[in-house]
Design an enzyme around this catalytic site. Structure first.
Site, PDB file in Angstrom:
ATOM      1  N   GLY A  45       0.775  -1.244   0.000  1.00 36.20           N
ATOM      2  CA  GLY A  45       0.000   0.000   0.000  1.00 36.20           C
ATOM      3  C   GLY A  45       0.803   1.287   0.000  1.00 36.20           C
ATOM      4  O   GLY A  45       0.385   2.280  -0.582  1.00 36.20           O
ATOM      5  N   GLU A 100       3.888   4.304   6.059  1.00 39.72           N
ATOM      6  CA  GLU A 100       2.628   3.544   5.970  1.00 39.72           C
ATOM      7  C   GLU A 100       1.629   4.262   5.071  1.00 39.72           C
ATOM      8  O   GLU A 100       1.653   5.487   4.974  1.00 39.72           O
ATOM      9  CB  GLU A 100       1.999   3.442   7.364  1.00 39.72           C
ATOM     10  CG  GLU A 100       2.774   2.581   8.330  1.00 39.72           C
ATOM     11  CD  GLU A 100       2.186   1.191   8.449  1.00 39.72           C
ATOM     12  OE1 GLU A 100       1.463   0.765   7.519  1.00 39.72           O
ATOM     13  OE2 GLU A 100       2.430   0.537   9.467  1.00 39.72           O
ATOM     14  N   ASP A 101       0.726   3.509   4.479  1.00 40.98           N
ATOM     15  CA  ASP A 101      -0.362   4.125   3.710  1.00 40.98           C
ATOM     16  C   ASP A 101      -1.427   4.664   4.657  1.00 40.98           C
ATOM     17  O   ASP A 101      -1.839   5.809   4.558  1.00 40.98           O
ATOM     18  CB  ASP A 101      -0.960   3.130   2.698  1.00 40.98           C
ATOM     19  CG  ASP A 101      -1.347   1.787   3.313  1.00 40.98           C
ATOM     20  OD1 ASP A 101      -1.119   1.558   4.522  1.00 40.98           O
ATOM     21  OD2 ASP A 101      -1.871   0.942   2.573  1.00 40.98           O
ATOM     22  N   ASP A 104      -4.789   2.576  10.868  1.00 47.10           N
ATOM     23  CA  ASP A 104      -6.218   2.421  11.135  1.00 47.10           C
ATOM     24  C   ASP A 104      -6.350   2.021  12.609  1.00 47.10           C
ATOM     25  O   ASP A 104      -6.265   2.886  13.486  1.00 47.10           O
ATOM     26  CB  ASP A 104      -6.720   1.354  10.144  1.00 47.10           C
ATOM     27  CG  ASP A 104      -8.213   1.117  10.197  1.00 47.10           C
ATOM     28  OD1 ASP A 104      -8.944   1.992  10.648  1.00 47.10           O
ATOM     29  OD2 ASP A 104      -8.658   0.038   9.753  1.00 47.10           O
ATOM     30  N   PHE A 154     -13.929   3.392   4.297  1.00 47.03           N
ATOM     31  CA  PHE A 154     -12.961   2.603   3.536  1.00 47.03           C
ATOM     32  C   PHE A 154     -12.604   3.364   2.258  1.00 47.03           C
ATOM     33  O   PHE A 154     -13.470   3.682   1.458  1.00 47.03           O
ATOM     34  CB  PHE A 154     -13.528   1.228   3.204  1.00 47.03           C
ATOM     35  CG  PHE A 154     -12.476   0.304   2.679  1.00 47.03           C
ATOM     36  CD1 PHE A 154     -11.639  -0.380   3.544  1.00 47.03           C
ATOM     37  CD2 PHE A 154     -12.288   0.156   1.316  1.00 47.03           C
ATOM     38  CE1 PHE A 154     -10.634  -1.207   3.061  1.00 47.03           C
ATOM     39  CE2 PHE A 154     -11.287  -0.675   0.820  1.00 47.03           C
ATOM     40  CZ  PHE A 154     -10.460  -1.354   1.708  1.00 47.03           C
ATOM     41  N   VAL A 155     -11.339   3.670   2.102  1.00 47.81           N
ATOM     42  CA  VAL A 155     -10.906   4.480   0.962  1.00 47.81           C
ATOM     43  C   VAL A 155      -9.944   3.712   0.054  1.00 47.81           C
ATOM     44  O   VAL A 155      -9.300   2.750   0.491  1.00 47.81           O
ATOM     45  CB  VAL A 155     -10.243   5.790   1.443  1.00 47.81           C
ATOM     46  CG1 VAL A 155     -11.250   6.685   2.148  1.00 47.81           C
ATOM     47  CG2 VAL A 155      -9.052   5.517   2.350  1.00 47.81           C
ATOM     48  N   ASP A 161      -5.936  -0.175  -1.684  1.00 50.25           N
ATOM     49  CA  ASP A 161      -6.670  -1.080  -2.567  1.00 50.25           C
ATOM     50  C   ASP A 161      -7.973  -1.571  -1.958  1.00 50.25           C
ATOM     51  O   ASP A 161      -8.179  -1.529  -0.744  1.00 50.25           O
ATOM     52  CB  ASP A 161      -5.817  -2.310  -2.892  1.00 50.25           C
ATOM     53  CG  ASP A 161      -5.752  -3.281  -1.703  1.00 50.25           C
ATOM     54  OD1 ASP A 161      -5.321  -2.863  -0.617  1.00 50.25           O
ATOM     55  OD2 ASP A 161      -6.159  -4.450  -1.858  1.00 50.25           O
ATOM     56  N   ARG A 167      -5.348   0.757  -6.679  1.00 54.82           N
ATOM     57  CA  ARG A 167      -4.122   1.351  -6.128  1.00 54.82           C
ATOM     58  C   ARG A 167      -3.609   2.470  -7.021  1.00 54.82           C
ATOM     59  O   ARG A 167      -3.014   3.435  -6.552  1.00 54.82           O
ATOM     60  CB  ARG A 167      -3.016   0.297  -6.008  1.00 54.82           C
ATOM     61  CG  ARG A 167      -3.269  -0.777  -4.960  1.00 54.82           C
ATOM     62  CD  ARG A 167      -1.993  -1.594  -4.773  1.00 54.82           C
ATOM     63  NE  ARG A 167      -2.212  -2.878  -4.116  1.00 54.82           N
ATOM     64  CZ  ARG A 167      -2.269  -3.046  -2.797  1.00 54.82           C
ATOM     65  NH1 ARG A 167      -2.142  -2.021  -2.003  1.00 54.82           N
ATOM     66  NH2 ARG A 167      -2.456  -4.240  -2.285  1.00 54.82           N
TER      67      ARG A 167
HETATM   68  P1  IMP Z   1      -4.328  -1.408  11.013  1.00 53.28           P
HETATM   69  O1  IMP Z   1      -3.454  -2.503  11.496  1.00 53.28           O
HETATM   70  O2  IMP Z   1      -5.764  -1.586  11.446  1.00 53.28           O
HETATM   71  O3  IMP Z   1      -3.832  -0.026  11.356  1.00 53.28           O
HETATM   72  O4  IMP Z   1      -4.437  -1.570   9.458  1.00 53.28           O
HETATM   73  C1  IMP Z   1      -3.584  -0.988   8.566  1.00 53.28           C
HETATM   74  C2  IMP Z   1      -3.780  -1.627   7.210  1.00 53.28           C
HETATM   75  O5  IMP Z   1      -5.173  -1.897   6.914  1.00 53.28           O
HETATM   76  C3  IMP Z   1      -3.328  -0.675   6.137  1.00 53.28           C
HETATM   77  O6  IMP Z   1      -1.946  -0.779   5.901  1.00 53.28           O
HETATM   78  C4  IMP Z   1      -4.181  -1.096   4.958  1.00 53.28           C
HETATM   79  O7  IMP Z   1      -3.576  -2.168   4.275  1.00 53.28           O
HETATM   80  C5  IMP Z   1      -5.473  -1.580   5.566  1.00 53.28           C
HETATM   81  N1  IMP Z   1      -6.506  -0.524   5.528  1.00 53.28           N
HETATM   82  C6  IMP Z   1      -7.060   0.129   6.575  1.00 53.28           C
HETATM   83  N2  IMP Z   1      -7.985   1.014   6.179  1.00 53.28           N
HETATM   84  C7  IMP Z   1      -8.003   0.946   4.818  1.00 53.28           C
HETATM   85  C8  IMP Z   1      -8.766   1.640   3.805  1.00 53.28           C
HETATM   86  O8  IMP Z   1      -9.600   2.520   4.051  1.00 53.28           O
HETATM   87  N3  IMP Z   1      -8.504   1.265   2.523  1.00 53.28           N
HETATM   88  C9  IMP Z   1      -7.591   0.314   2.195  1.00 53.28           C
HETATM   89  N4  IMP Z   1      -6.871  -0.350   3.102  1.00 53.28           N
HETATM   90  C10 IMP Z   1      -7.073  -0.045   4.404  1.00 53.28           C
END
Ligand code: IMP
Length: 185
Positions: A45, A100-101, A104, A154-155, A161, A167
Site C-alpha cells: 500500500g 505507511e499508507d 487504522d 474505507f478508501v 486497494d 491502487r
Molecule cells: P491497522 O493494522 O488496522 O492499522 O491496518 C492498517 C492496514 O489496513 C493498512 O496498511 C491497509 O492495508 C489496511 N486498511 C485500513 N484502512 C483501509 C482503507 O480505508 N482502505 C484500504 N486499506 C485499508
C-alpha cells in the site's frame, strides 16, 4: 467499466496529495539533515506514497521494504501479524522512518514498531499518509508525520486497494456502495 466510475467521492485529489507530500518531505529534510535515514516502505500500500516522498526528499537517505499479512479482516482485527518480507539491510544505530499508507487500528504499526525497536535503531518514527484516528486501538504509536486525517470510511487510491484494485488511482476516494458490497476487502 473504468476504475473512476466506481468512486463515489474524492476525499483528497491529486494536487492536494502532491502538495502535502512535498510539505512532509520538507519537514523530514529539516528533521533528518545529516542523519542519513532509512525509509521503510510497507508493501504494497505505501509504495505510491513512498516513491513520491523519496523523490521530493532532498537529503541523502535509503529505502528498504517490509511486507506483512494481517490475520483476520478489517472488521475482526486480531492484531496478529505475519512477516512476509523482512528488510534487506540492518537498521541497528540507523534513523528509521516507517512509511505507511494508513494507520487504522494501529495494530500493524504496533507490531512493526516492536519488531524494529528490538533491532536497536538510533531512532524510529512513523510517517503515514492517512491517519484514521477514530479507529485507533494501539496506544502510543510514534506518529511523527501524518499526511491527512481520514474519516472512518474505507478508501482507495494512491496505493490503497480494495481486493488489490484501485491502487493506481491518482487520488484517494470512497468506493460506491454497490462495489464495496461485493465482499470484504
Ligand atoms: P491497522 O493494522 O488496522 O492499522 O491496518 C492498517 C492496514 O489496513 C493498512 O496498511 C491497509 O492495508 C489496511 N486498511 C485500513 N484502512 C483501509 C482503507 O480505508 N482502505 C484500504 N486499506 C485499508
Amino acid at each position: 467499466m473504468g476504475l473512476h466510475e466506481d468512486i463515489a467521492e474524492v476525499l483528497f485529489d491529486e494536487a492536494t496529495i502532491r502538495e502535502r507530500v512535498r510539505q512532509l518531505a520538507h519537514e523530514m529534510e529539516r528533521d533528518y539533515a545529516g542523519r542519513d535515514p532509512v525509509l521503510v516502505g510497507m508493501l504494497r500500500g505505501s509504495v505510491y506514497f513512498l516513491v513520491d516522498l523519496t523523490r521530493a526528499l532532498g537529503i541523502p537517505h535509503e529505502v528498504d521494504f517490509m511486507a506483512v499479512a494481517a490475520y483476520g479482516t478489517r472488521h475482526a482485527a486480531t492484531g496478529a501479524v505475519r512477516l512476509l518480507k523482512d528488510l534487506d539491510e540492518e537498521v541497528t544505530d540507523r534513523h528509521v522512518v516507517l512509511v505507511e499508507d494508513v494507520v487504522d487500528t494501529g495494530l500493524t504499526a504496533s507490531y512493526l514498531v516492536r519488531l524494529l525497536r528490538a533491532r536497536r535503531p538510533a531512532s524510529l518514527a512513523i510517517c503515514t499518509l492517512l491517519d484514521k484516528r477514530a479507529r485507533r486501538i494501539a496506544p502510543n504509536l510514534p506518529l511523527a508525520y501524518v499526511g491527512f486525517e481520514a474519516p472512518d470510511r474505507f478508501v482507495v487510491g494512491y496505493g490503497l486497494d480494495y481486493r488489490q484494485r484501485y491502487r493506481n488511482l491518482p487520488y484517494i476516494g470512497v468506493l460506491r456502495e454497490e462495489v464495496f458490497r461485493e465482499g470484504p476487502p
